[in-house]
Write a protein that holds these residues in place. Sequence first.
Motif, PDB file in Angstrom:
ATOM      1  N   LEU A 167     -24.329 -15.144   6.998  1.00 21.44           N
ATOM      2  CA  LEU A 167     -24.671 -14.223   7.338  1.00 21.44           C
ATOM      3  C   LEU A 167     -24.622 -14.682   9.330  1.00 21.44           C
ATOM      4  O   LEU A 167     -24.613 -16.322   9.671  1.00 21.44           O
ATOM      5  CB  LEU A 167     -26.542 -14.048   7.967  1.00 21.44           C
ATOM      6  CG  LEU A 167     -27.080 -13.329   6.991  1.00 21.44           C
ATOM      7  CD1 LEU A 167     -27.043 -14.053   5.237  1.00 21.44           C
ATOM      8  CD2 LEU A 167     -27.942 -13.364   7.339  1.00 21.44           C
ATOM      9  N   TYR A 175     -26.957  -7.125   9.917  1.00 21.74           N
ATOM     10  CA  TYR A 175     -27.211  -7.417   8.970  1.00 21.74           C
ATOM     11  C   TYR A 175     -27.645  -6.309   8.231  1.00 21.74           C
ATOM     12  O   TYR A 175     -28.039  -5.116   8.764  1.00 21.74           O
ATOM     13  CB  TYR A 175     -28.191  -8.080   9.743  1.00 21.74           C
ATOM     14  CG  TYR A 175     -28.107  -9.712  10.994  1.00 21.74           C
ATOM     15  CD1 TYR A 175     -27.593 -10.261  10.246  1.00 21.74           C
ATOM     16  CD2 TYR A 175     -27.982  -9.448  12.175  1.00 21.74           C
ATOM     17  CE1 TYR A 175     -26.749 -11.166  11.442  1.00 21.74           C
ATOM     18  CE2 TYR A 175     -27.196 -10.288  12.602  1.00 21.74           C
ATOM     19  CZ  TYR A 175     -26.428 -11.297  11.834  1.00 21.74           C
ATOM     20  OH  TYR A 175     -26.243 -12.385  13.514  1.00 21.74           O
ATOM     21  N   GLY A 207     -24.156 -10.023   5.981  1.00 20.41           N
ATOM     22  CA  GLY A 207     -24.131  -9.352   7.878  1.00 20.41           C
ATOM     23  C   GLY A 207     -22.245 -10.007   8.243  1.00 20.41           C
ATOM     24  O   GLY A 207     -21.582 -10.229   7.667  1.00 20.41           O
TER      25      GLY A 207
END
Lengths: 506, 183
Positions: free
Chosen positions: A381, A427, A418
């Motif tokens: 992410l 995300y 993400g």
Amino acid sequence: MAARAPSLRRRLTLLSVLTSASTLLLASAWFTAYAVHAYRGTLARHLATTADMVAFAAAPALEFRDERAAGEALAALRAEPQVTAARIYALDGEPFASYGEGGDARFAAAPPAARRERMDFWGGSFEVTQRIGDGRRPLGTLYLRAELSALRRRLVRYAQITAAVVSSSLVAALAIAWVLQREISVPVLALVDTTRRVAATRDFGVRAPAGGGGELAELVDGFNEMLAQVERRDERLRAVNRELRQRTEELARKNEEVEAFVYIVSHDLRAPLVNLQGFGRELRLSCEALTTLLDGVPLAPATAAAVRVILDAELPDALRYISASTAKFERLINALLELSRTGRRELRADAIDMQALAAATVDSVRQQIERCGAQVVVGALPPARGDETALGQVLGNLLGNALRYLQPGRPGRIELGGERWDEMNRYFVRDNGVGIAESAQRKLFQVFQRFRPDLADGDGIGLATVKRIVERHGGRIWAESVEGAGATFYFTLPSAATTTASGGAP
Amino acid sequence: VAVLKAPRSLALVSLLAVAITAGGARRAPTEREVEAAFLCSFAEYVEWPDHRPEAALALLVLGDDPFGALLDETVASRPQHSKPLDVRRSRRLEDAGGAQIVYVSDSEKGRLDEVLAATGRASILTVSGLPGFARRGGVVGFVLEQRRVRFEINQGAAERAGLRVSSRLLNLARIVETAPPER
């Protein structure tokens, strides 16, 4: 204006001057070429006539070998100053008489008897070979050589005249062009000046002065018309902007009122709820006390049985319902307060390590995960910019939903990830749960919307809160789902690299 | 530079050599040859009143022929388009009547008056190398001038004979009048 004037003015002037200069030079070149050609023709004719006359006069002299008479015939050439050499050759090619430089050794050999003319422009000579003879009777050959110095002098004079004409014409052309170019350059430069003034001051009320004629006047008029249109549009835009700002302010005010209303209502509802909870507990304690008291009291067996049913079953059941309802009521009020707070709370704009945040979120629901037997994967992410608490709420909520709506009997798998997405980061929280019916997807993020209450209990405020948070970060949230196969919730957030703080209007 | 100069000077030397050889080969024509050539050339500058241009002119050598084959060669080697000449030789004065040009040989010195009297009335161009021929009534007389052959023309005699002598020929000649006999 004078500082930037030269470009157009100089170019226009140069254009005219170069045009006239090239025209003049071309004309002069043609004229000179014609003059040389004409001179050559004239010279050729003239020398041919002269040669004819000399040859005619020299014929008997040659025939009767009278060198004196031949010399006299040649001496007539004195009238032709450009003739510098002449020689008479007998029929056998033997030189017989000469004139001027004609006695030179270089003229010893007889030229061909056929009539011939030869111009050697660069050697500076013009040569004529003429047969000498009476009628058709050949007697010998006359050779004449003329200097082209006169032609050269004439050419030099032409060159001088051309230079004088061209230079004086150029001066005149320069003056005329300088005057005439104003016809074009003045309106154009005025136009340029106007555009600069408009660009600098943003004052669309400025107008270019009318000038020039034809297309230039059209250009100026068109430009002014454009300015007028821009000015009108600018004014309208400003009015619309003003209106928009007013409306936005109004909306914000109303929104605040609504938030306040929600807060007040929730808050005010809390007092009777607390009473309800408090007196419910009191009632249970009273029930228990009553049960204890009645234990020592002998009662008719039928009455005792009835009382026991009331005290042991009915009252506790009723009290449990009341307790459950008030607890649910409290959760609802808390959620509403949370939603209201989310709308009003000042959001920070920090760089958030989303990966760590996701991991922490997963950790906080570890027990629930283990209970479901689900597998949760946290991918990469990228860091975002936003409010850590609020974003933790988003992740927690989405993860909670995913866990809640897993398909019973299917090993649950939840993935968090993400990536960069246009200017933002996107995300996602993906599950392989029950999915969302297409009909429900539109209302997914609205307050009090609940789906599949059979599977999980909720207050129907979580996704609304999540949506509010994401949107206040300047992001967007949406869900993609195939019913029965799972759902993916996407949301976008500004990247950590973005410096502009999020948190727009609620 | 020296290398360049060598061929040039060589060329000059060879040119000189050619010029000398050419000059050596060409000898100056003899008096007689010149007279023969002139005799033939006079025809080009004279017009006879009753003679068709395309017909050959009769050239009569009267008396002892001093030219021999030379005259025939000269006639043959004249420039193209020259007037056709028919060379005759005779000692008899009567034959002069049919000729347009009569060369009076030195051998006729004794009977010159007779010859002139015979030819003077007719359209005959009389030519002779006898001294004073033109002054005595002949039309053209050869004279030596600084060892060069020139000629005298008696314009009156020509007019009397009805001949039209070109001014271009007259320009080259010494013009004389008929003079009374010295003796």
